[in-house]
Design a protein around this motif. Structure first.
Motif, PDB file in Angstrom:
ATOM      1  N   ALA A   1      48.088  29.116  38.896  1.00  0.00           N
ATOM      2  CA  ALA A   1      47.335  30.279  39.340  1.00  0.00           C
ATOM      3  C   ALA A   1      46.632  29.965  40.643  1.00  0.00           C
ATOM      4  CB  ALA A   1      46.299  30.664  38.285  1.00  0.00           C
ATOM      5  N   GLY A   2      46.726  30.860  41.566  1.00  0.00           N
ATOM      6  CA  GLY A   2      46.122  30.612  42.865  1.00  0.00           C
ATOM      7  C   GLY A   2      44.948  31.534  43.110  1.00  0.00           C
ATOM      8  N   ASP A   3      43.962  31.014  43.780  1.00  0.00           N
ATOM      9  CA  ASP A   3      42.803  31.824  44.135  1.00  0.00           C
ATOM     10  C   ASP A   3      43.202  32.761  45.265  1.00  0.00           C
ATOM     11  OD1 ASP A   3      40.422  32.876  44.832  1.00  0.00           O
ATOM     12  OD2 ASP A   3      39.343  30.960  44.911  1.00  0.00           O
ATOM     13  N   THR A   4      42.816  34.072  45.112  1.00  0.00           N
ATOM     14  CA  THR A   4      43.200  35.012  46.154  1.00  0.00           C
ATOM     15  C   THR A   4      42.541  34.659  47.477  1.00  0.00           C
ATOM     16  OG1 THR A   4      41.391  36.475  45.537  1.00  0.00           O
ATOM     17  CG2 THR A   4      43.491  36.882  44.499  1.00  0.00           C
TER      18      THR A   4
ATOM     19  N   THR B   1      43.270  36.382  40.089  1.00  0.00           N
ATOM     20  CA  THR B   1      44.146  35.219  40.258  1.00  0.00           C
ATOM     21  C   THR B   1      45.484  35.531  39.617  1.00  0.00           C
ATOM     22  OG1 THR B   1      43.248  34.233  38.238  1.00  0.00           O
ATOM     23  CG2 THR B   1      42.260  33.560  40.320  1.00  0.00           C
TER      24      THR B   1
END
Length: 470
Positions: free
Chosen positions: A375-378, A390
């Motif tokens: 999961a990546g931070d926006t 995310t």
């Protein structure tokens, strides 16, 4: 103005209104109503009143609540309450009263509202000549609030002819007949104030709005035109006090007749389904799809092996007509499909990529249709409208794994831009601005920080929808 002159004036005004109505072929006034010096609805009502009945319902026995205070001997003696044993021997039986309409005199079929007879233990139909008959519930349909009763009458009955409610227009004169507040055979008159009303709580709605007074007890009664034909079944009022304020609603006769016919033939209603999940076409969505229309239904999801899928309907299609009848919103689409019988064939008009198309579908029975990156931070990597969410890949434990390709919304912060836009955790984004995506890198590419508008196609549980984010 003297009383006599005043009476003549109002008689003249009423005569003019009747003559205006008579000029409309769809609301033609029987000639007997214009005879003599006193125009009257009485000749029509002489024919219609015997077909409208009083429906008296006895509910299932109900015990009083088991309150420990009721077991106190002093309390019971003070309020002169029967002892618990007496209470159990004579439980309360709630009763309710409504109205009904005879539509088949030979078979004794009576129409009323589902909410009038639901949970009934005994139903009695009382005619306007005071004859009473026990009624059998042949079938009912909560989704349209229609119920069909049958009585075994030894003597002749009077039935109301059923009109084509599609011919109704705002401004047509109508008469409501029923038994409000237990008052027998009450008649009120008015006009059709609006058509196609919905949002009153039924799943399938297309209400006629009228200012003819409708009050408690009128439910299930008749709304008739000036020919004495049934154009609707009185069903609901809009009121803050429980009394009439001039906004009443009736179920149109065409919808009633569709349900009644199925119940009379099979004892139940079978719903047809097309197999799409859709949403109303708003001006924003129309702009995003480059359309010059703002009415219709956007197809957000097509169910596998459904009539829609077999007919070639696709996601992002905009349905505009069914069998030539205009579809303004999803409620109208639900009525156009759900009030038909399984096996019926329909022609669906739609717009795909700006071009008009027509497809033919054979409707199915509703019961036969069921919808490794980290999961990546926006941060600043995505459009501002996605801030607070995310994202990550679809994992094997996701119910949609193997069914769709896309990116999962892992988390949405409260009060964030993404939350305000309508995104929820576990949503699966399958396309952005009509471009399919299958991983987070494509999400970053199509929803970068410089993108000012996002049209997301989202799968949510068994459903689907489009979200427009600016």
């Amino acid at each position: 103005m003297t009383p006599t002159a005043s009476s003549r004036f109002f008689a003249l005004v009423f005569s003019c209104l009747i003559l205006l109505a008579a000029s409309n072929a769809q609301a033609a006034v029987p000639s007997g109503m214009l005879a003599g010096d006193n125009p009257s609805l009485a000749p029509m009502l002489d024919e219609a009143l015997p077909a409208v009945v009083n429906v008296v319902v006895t509910g299932k026995p109900q015990q009083m609540p088991d309150n420990p205070l009721f077991n106190d001997p002093f309390f019971r003696r003070f309020f002169d309450m029967p002892d618990q044993q007496q209470q159990r021997r004579a439980p309360r039986q709630p009763t309710a009263a409504g109205s009904g309409v005879i539509v088949d005199a030979g078979k004794g079929y009576v129409l009323t509202n589902h909410h009038v007879v639901k949970d009934a233990e005994k139903i009695v139909v009382r005619l306007n000549d005071n004859r009473e008959y026990d009624a059998e519930l042949i079938g009912d349909d909560p989704e349209t609030d229609i119920a069909v009763l049958q009585i075994d009458a030894d003597d002749s009955l009077t039935e109301l002819p059923i009109a084509d409610s599609d011919n109704l227009r705002v401004g047509d004169f109508v008469v409501a007949i029923g038994n409000p507040f237990g008052l027998r055979q009450t008649v009120t008159s008015g006009i059709v104030s609006g058509l196609g009303r919905h949002g009153l709580g039924n799943r399938y709605e297309d209400f006629i709005q009228t200012d003819a007074s409708i009050n408690p007890g009128n439910s299930g009664g008749a709304l008739v035109n000036l020919k004495g034909e049934l154009v609707g079944i009185n069903s609901a009022i809009l009121s803050r006090t429980g009394g009439n304020i001039g906004i009443g609603f009736a179920i149109p006769s065409n919808l009633v007749n569709s349900v009644y016919t199925q119940i009379a033939e099979t004892g139940e209603v079978q719903r047809a389904r097309l197999g799409v999940v859709g949403q109303n076409l708003t001006s924003d969505l129309a702009s995003a799809f480059d359309l010059d229309i703002t009415q219709g239904v956007v197809v957000a999801q097509v169910m596998d092996d459904s009539p829609a899928a077999r007919a070639g309907i696709e996601e992002r299609d905009v349905i505009t007509h069914v069998n030539g009848k205009k579809i303004n919103d999803f409620s109208e689409l639900a009525n156009a499909i759900g009030l038909r019988s399984p096996g019926e064939k329909v022609t669906v008009s739609l717009i795909r990529n700006g071009k008009k198309r027509e497809v033919k579908a054979t409707l199915a029975n509703a019961q036969d249709l069921a919808a490794t990156d980290t999961a990546g931070d926006t941060g600043t990597d995505l459009a501002p409208g996605l801030e607070g969410a995310t994202f990550g890949p679809i994992t094997e434990d996701n119910p949609l794994a193997g069914e769709v390709e896309g990116v999962v919304v892992k988390n949405v912060e409260r009060a964030s831009a993404a939350a305000r836009a309508g995104l929820r955790p576990d949503d699966v984004i399958t396309s952005i601005n009509r471009q399919p995506i299958s991983d987070v890198s494509q999400l970053s590419e199509l929803a970068g920080p410089d993108v000012k508008q996002l049209l997301l196609h989202v799968r949510r549980g068994n459903g689907a929808l489009f979200l427009l984010i600016r």
